[in-house]
Design a protein around this motif. Structure first.
Motif, mmCIF file in Angstrom:
data_model
loop_
_atom_site.group_PDB
_atom_site.id
_atom_site.type_symbol
_atom_site.label_atom_id
_atom_site.label_comp_id
_atom_site.label_asym_id
_atom_site.label_seq_id
_atom_site.Cartn_x
_atom_site.Cartn_y
_atom_site.Cartn_z
ATOM 1 N N UNK A 223 0.834 -1.198 0.000
ATOM 2 C CA UNK A 223 0.000 0.000 0.000
ATOM 3 C C UNK A 223 0.876 1.259 0.000
ATOM 4 N N UNK A 224 1.963 1.238 0.747
ATOM 5 C CA UNK A 224 2.889 2.378 0.717
ATOM 6 C C UNK A 224 3.518 2.533 -0.665
ATOM 7 N N UNK A 225 3.942 1.421 -1.254
ATOM 8 C CA UNK A 225 4.541 1.475 -2.583
ATOM 9 C C UNK A 225 3.528 1.950 -3.619
ATOM 10 N N UNK A 226 2.316 1.483 -3.524
ATOM 11 C CA UNK A 226 1.270 1.866 -4.470
ATOM 12 C C UNK A 226 1.016 3.364 -4.428
ATOM 13 N N UNK A 227 0.954 3.932 -3.236
ATOM 14 C CA UNK A 227 0.728 5.378 -3.119
ATOM 15 C C UNK A 227 1.910 6.164 -3.670
ATOM 16 N N UNK A 228 3.111 5.631 -3.501
ATOM 17 C CA UNK A 228 4.310 6.353 -3.946
ATOM 18 C C UNK A 228 4.398 6.460 -5.461
ATOM 19 N N UNK A 229 3.931 5.422 -6.162
ATOM 20 C CA UNK A 229 4.066 5.433 -7.625
ATOM 21 C C UNK A 229 2.795 5.892 -8.327
ATOM 22 N N UNK A 230 1.745 6.150 -7.548
ATOM 23 C CA UNK A 230 0.421 6.380 -8.141
ATOM 24 C C UNK A 230 0.188 7.836 -8.491
ATOM 25 N N UNK A 231 1.073 8.404 -9.259
ATOM 26 C CA UNK A 231 0.945 9.818 -9.618
ATOM 27 C C UNK A 231 -0.405 10.165 -10.244
ATOM 28 N N UNK A 232 -0.965 9.367 -11.154
ATOM 29 C CA UNK A 232 -2.265 9.753 -11.723
ATOM 30 C C UNK A 232 -3.377 9.871 -10.684
#
Length: 279
Positions: A223-232
């Protein structure tokens, strides 16, 4: 700020951070998509390959291992910082047939008819003018060469439904900014094939497999990684009031844990694989 500059900002301020912290586990989660695209592209020894939106190096590095002897892979991305990570990864694997090039897919810095294969993993969705980018790729490919792409399938699948869709259900409004970067731009069957044909490719093919998409760690990590890369998705994430985040985090983590098997989170991923041939 121009679209390429926005994409560059994305590369340096979000993907770079996530790539450094989670590079091993991110690579592990993405390995099956990489393998699927590389197998689909059918690289052969001696081929000259161009990989667009290479980021930190995949599938370009995997392709480099498949075009020996005599072949070479050029990895192109707008972000020099991400390409530096790609260079280091290639050096660690002692590949001498791999180079990086900073540049814009919509204005490729290469001569006509000089590559035998073009690829991009999860990049084609984000080209602001995708037909122009595909026109450019068509230009630099040799006659008979293929262009092969992997894109995300629909948002209605485990990885997205347990992360960004949970936030969207909570906060409402738009999942993505209208006209902004859209990971699901080509999730509708046939939509990527249509732009390939518009750019002049022939013998266009498209398939939509479901393949492993496994995080080798905890729900909190992914979940932390997902938020970090989820620019859109950043505009949506920023709409969540600060005092609501603790409860929302728990909702997301509970959704993610539905896919936990032992020490892994086994989401699975439905993707789009599409290709076209230069006539």
């Amino acid at each position: 700020m121009t679209d390429p500059e926005k994409q560059m900002e994305w590369g340096t301020s979000y993907r770079l951070i996530a790539s450094e912290k989670w590079k091993a586990k991110s690579a592990a989660m993405g390995k099956d998509v990489t393998r699927a695209l590389v197998d689909y592209a059918r690289p052969q020894p001696g081929m000259q390959v161009l990989d667009l939106a290479s980021g930190t190096g995949e599938p370009a590095i995997s392709l480099a291992s498949r075009v020996l002897p005599g072949g070479h892979v050029t990895a192109l991305d707008l972000s020099a910082d991400l390409l530096a990570i790609a260079d280091e990864r290639a050096r660690q694997r002692q590949f001498t047939n791999f180079t990086t090039r900073q540049g814009d897919a919509q204005q490729l810095p290469f001569a006509d008819d000089c590559f035998d294969l073009g690829t991009s993993r999860f990049g084609v969705m984000f080209f602001p003018d995708v037909v122009r980018a595909l026109d450019e790729l068509n230009r630099v490919l040799r006659p008979g060469a293929r262009a092969c792409f992997a894109a995300w399938g629909p948002v209605e699948q485990p990885y997205w439904s347990s992360t960004m869709a949970v936030v969207h259900h909570h906060v409402g409004g738009s999942l993505l900014l209208p006209g902004g970067p859209d990971p699901f731009r080509f999730s509708v069957p046939g939509s990527l094939s249509a732009v390939l044909r518009e750019a002049g490719f022939v013998a266009v093919e498209e398939t939509s497999p479901t393949i492993p998409w496994t995080w080798p760690g905890t729900a909190e990590e992914v979940w932390e990684q997902s938020r970090a890369v989820a620019t859109p998705f950043q505009p949506m994430l920023q709409r969540v009031p600060a005092d609501q985040w603790p409860a929302l985090h728990e909702k997301v983590l509970a959704a993610i844990r539905q896919f936990q098997v032992g020490a892994e989170i086994r989401f699975g991923a439905t993707i789009v694989l599409a290709s076209g041939t230069k006539s």
